[in-house]
Design a protein around this motif. Structure first.
Motif, PDB file in Angstrom:
ATOM      1  N   THR A 167       0.849  -1.185   0.000  1.00 13.20           N
ATOM      2  CA  THR A 167       0.000   0.000   0.000  1.00 13.20           C
ATOM      3  C   THR A 167       0.891   1.243   0.000  1.00 13.20           C
ATOM      4  N   HIS A 194      -8.453  10.518   4.364  1.00 13.91           N
ATOM      5  CA  HIS A 194      -7.025  10.211   4.236  1.00 13.91           C
ATOM      6  C   HIS A 194      -6.452  10.703   2.918  1.00 13.91           C
ATOM      7  N   TYR A 223     -15.346  -3.397   4.832  1.00 16.60           N
ATOM      8  CA  TYR A 223     -14.066  -2.943   5.354  1.00 16.60           C
ATOM      9  C   TYR A 223     -13.093  -4.109   5.434  1.00 16.60           C
ATOM     10  N   SER A 256      -3.041  -1.011   7.023  1.00 15.82           N
ATOM     11  CA  SER A 256      -4.168  -0.305   6.407  1.00 15.82           C
ATOM     12  C   SER A 256      -5.498  -0.876   6.886  1.00 15.82           C
ATOM     13  N   ARG A 298      -9.300  -0.100   5.685  1.00 15.92           N
ATOM     14  CA  ARG A 298      -9.876   0.663   4.579  1.00 15.92           C
ATOM     15  C   ARG A 298     -11.222   0.102   4.155  1.00 15.92           C
ATOM     16  N   VAL A 311     -11.824   4.382  -1.159  1.00 14.91           N
ATOM     17  CA  VAL A 311     -10.424   4.351  -0.720  1.00 14.91           C
ATOM     18  C   VAL A 311      -9.649   5.486  -1.371  1.00 14.91           C
ATOM     19  N   GLN A 315     -11.486   7.137   2.373  1.00 13.58           N
ATOM     20  CA  GLN A 315     -12.132   6.346   3.424  1.00 13.58           C
ATOM     21  C   GLN A 315     -11.198   5.211   3.875  1.00 13.58           C
ATOM     22  N   GLN A 316     -10.135   5.600   4.567  1.00 15.13           N
ATOM     23  CA  GLN A 316      -9.169   4.635   5.066  1.00 15.13           C
ATOM     24  C   GLN A 316      -8.344   5.285   6.176  1.00 15.13           C
TER      25      GLN A 316
END
Length: 556
Positions: A97, A381, A446, A503, A505, A512, A516-517
């Protein structure tokens, strides 16, 4: 970096990069990532291929094996792969990531090296850079039990991997441009099954798989889509659930199963019907505009086409949500089955551990400066030029991000979003409860990298402490993905015993990409190799890190 032979790779890693045991076997892969023309819905478009394939090559391995994947990026953009569900014990350096690694630049390569330590089950890999996931570079990853570990079902005649998901006829660059302009990517155009979309009575369709009468097959099924929950079923046959995201389950039998974005499971299917063709059916769930696709499962020496009468999907309304929640509640951990180790799965009594921290997360959809953003607890984020893990390791985190901008409770006004790197400081080996509250009208899913968690409850409405009396504290399935239905909540529990930067997420990739993480920073106070590996020698450096002095290595 030039091409390295597998022997050179082995010598490099055996020199101590990850300090794995010599007795654990190695699997070496060389993957070339390129553009190529694909047509999952019958419309030619630019896709992302691995060794010329979509879906990409399948990784077939056994618990505790070492996986070495040398990835050559022949795209015109940076690229990364993550290994969804593989826990990377002590090794977030290989997580793939943008919070943990510098991306592989065009024309360069990077060699991933990780161990599927004490794991079994069905997983998949996919790209985490940009909107690459919308164009391919996705494949299956299956981890078998070692020979000395008993499996709670007879060996199947064969195993088949099915990657399902929604699909957009627009390429990843067009979709990314839409998001960057502040607009949603909208609804998908269809559903694919292993990179193809089929229609009833399409006489030109080749069978997805062939089976023999009287034999039982294991089907590993993953939802690798961008946003859509699906339901799958096999005409005239039942599905016996045996494994879910690395855990053996109580072997209930279903006519159909819901599968939410990012989730994987295994079912056993016995070829016990009249020998002919049958449709494997996938349809969207909780979507305003229904989508579906079919593929043919053919009996060897069968005679006759599949019936055009397809098995019905569950009702897609209020009762349909209740139906899906009830199905979730029917999933149970098989307490008597062995895991990747000889001891039974049920030997870990998670329900008797005191909770040391409760984190309640609420998702939000809002606009910042006229552009669409998503967030958790008021923070959206933003990836930094310097990966968070590298900044932390080199002692430069204060120049890249601040810990705990996000709080353990959502703010009263969750629609106001702060754009920043979103990092939660976590205490090593704490036993945490995470509550996901969904205040929107769309379903959420999630995923937590580096861990499995116990999915103890899903209910409509809002969570409160008294809801704990409804938790399954005995045999909730240990997994790494959880769905949260519209205007509902879900609760999971886990021990943060895997040091690293991990992570958490949404599995909806639009969300993402737009924030939204978050990342859990789990540091070992001992700075010991027993808890976390040192920075691998082949790790590329980027952002503010190049030129900084290397920190003292972790010691035994």
């Amino acid at each position: 970096m030039g091409r390295m032979t597998f022997v050179e790779l082995f010598l490099c890693f055996s020199a101590g990069a990850l300090m794995v045991h010599a007795e654990d076997p190695y699997h070496f892969f060389e993957w070339n990532v390129t553009y190529g023309t694909i047509a999952p819905l019958g419309v030619p478009q630019q896709g992302i291929l691995i060794n010329g394939q979509f879906p990409g090559p399948k990784i077939n391995c056994t618990s505790n094996n070492n996986i070495v994947v040398n990835v050559f990026n022949n795209l015109d953009e940076p690229f990364l792969l993550t290994w969804n569900g593989v826990q990377h014990r002590k090794n977030s350096w290989q997580d793939g990531t943008l919070g943990t690694m510098c991306p592989i630049l065009p024309g360069k390569n990077f060699t991933y090296h990780f161990q599927v330590k004490d794991q079994i089950g069905s997983f998949y890999y996919f790209p985490t850079t940009g909107l690459h996931k919308a164009s391919g570079a996705i494949g299956g990853l299956q981890v078998h039990s070692r020979d000395l570990i008993p499996v709670p079902f007879d060996n199947p005649a064969d195993e088949y991997f099915l990657l399902l998901g929604d699909w957009y006829n627009k390429g990843h660059k067009s979709l990314k441009k839409q998001l960057d302009s502040g607009r949603s990517i909208g609804r998908p155009d269809g559903i694919h099954i292993n990179g193809k979309s089929g229609k009833v009575s399409d006489k030109a369709s080749e069978p997805l798989y062939t089976v023999e009468s009287g034999k039982t097959y294991r089907c590993r099924v993953c939802n690798v889509g961008m946003r859509t929950s699906v339901n799958f079923r096999l005409q005239g046959h039942t599905l016996k659930l045996v494994e879910m995201e690395g855990s053996h389950t109580v072997q209930n039998v279903y006519d159909s199963l819901d599968l939410h974005v990012g989730q994987c499971l295994s079912v056993l299917v016995t070829a016990n019907q009249v020998p002919k063709d049958y449709y494997f059916v996938v349809s969207s769930r909780f979507a305003q505009h229904p989508l579906s696709s079919v593929a043919i499962i053919r009996y060897l020496n069968g005679n006759g086409p599949a019936s055009p009468e397809l098995p019905l999907s569950p009702p897609d309304n209020t009762e349909g949500i209740a139906w899906s929640i009830n199905q979730f509640r029917s999933f149970r951990w098989n307490l008597t089955a062995s895991a990747a180790r000889p001891n039974p799965q049920g030997s870990y009594h998670y329900g008797q551990i005191n909770i040391t921290r409760t984190i309640k997360l609420a998702n939000s959809r809002s606009y910042v400066d006229g552009k669409l953003r998503f967030g958790l607890n008021g923070v959206s984020h933003v990836d930094s030029e310097t990966p968070l893990k590298l900044a932390e390791y080199f002692g430069a985190s204060d120049k890249v991000f601040k810990y705990d901008i996000i709080k353990d409770e959502p703010p009263q006004d969750n629609t106001k979003l702060i754009l920043a790197p979103n990092v939660l400081n976590a205490t090593f080996r704490n036993f945490v409860e995470i509550i996901f509250e969904n205040h929107e009208r769309t379903i959420q899913t999630y995923h937590l990298d580096g861990y499995s968690f116990f999915a103890v409850a899903i209910e409509p409405g809002r969570w409160s402490p008294e809801k704990r009396k409804n938790y399954n504290l005995l045999d909730a399935v240990s997994r790494h993905n959880i769905q949260v239905y519209p205007n509902s909540w879900a609760a999971v529990m886990t021990t943060l015993d895997n040091a690293g930067m991990w992570s958490l997420r949404s599995e909806m990739w639009e969300r993402v990409y737009l924030g939204q993480q978050l990342y859990f920073s789990v540091l070992s106070p001992a700075r010991s190799l027993r808890d976390e590996y040192n920075l691998p020698d082949n790790t590329p450096l980027c952002g503010i890190v190049p030129g900084l002095p290397l920190p003292p290595p972790y010691t035994a």
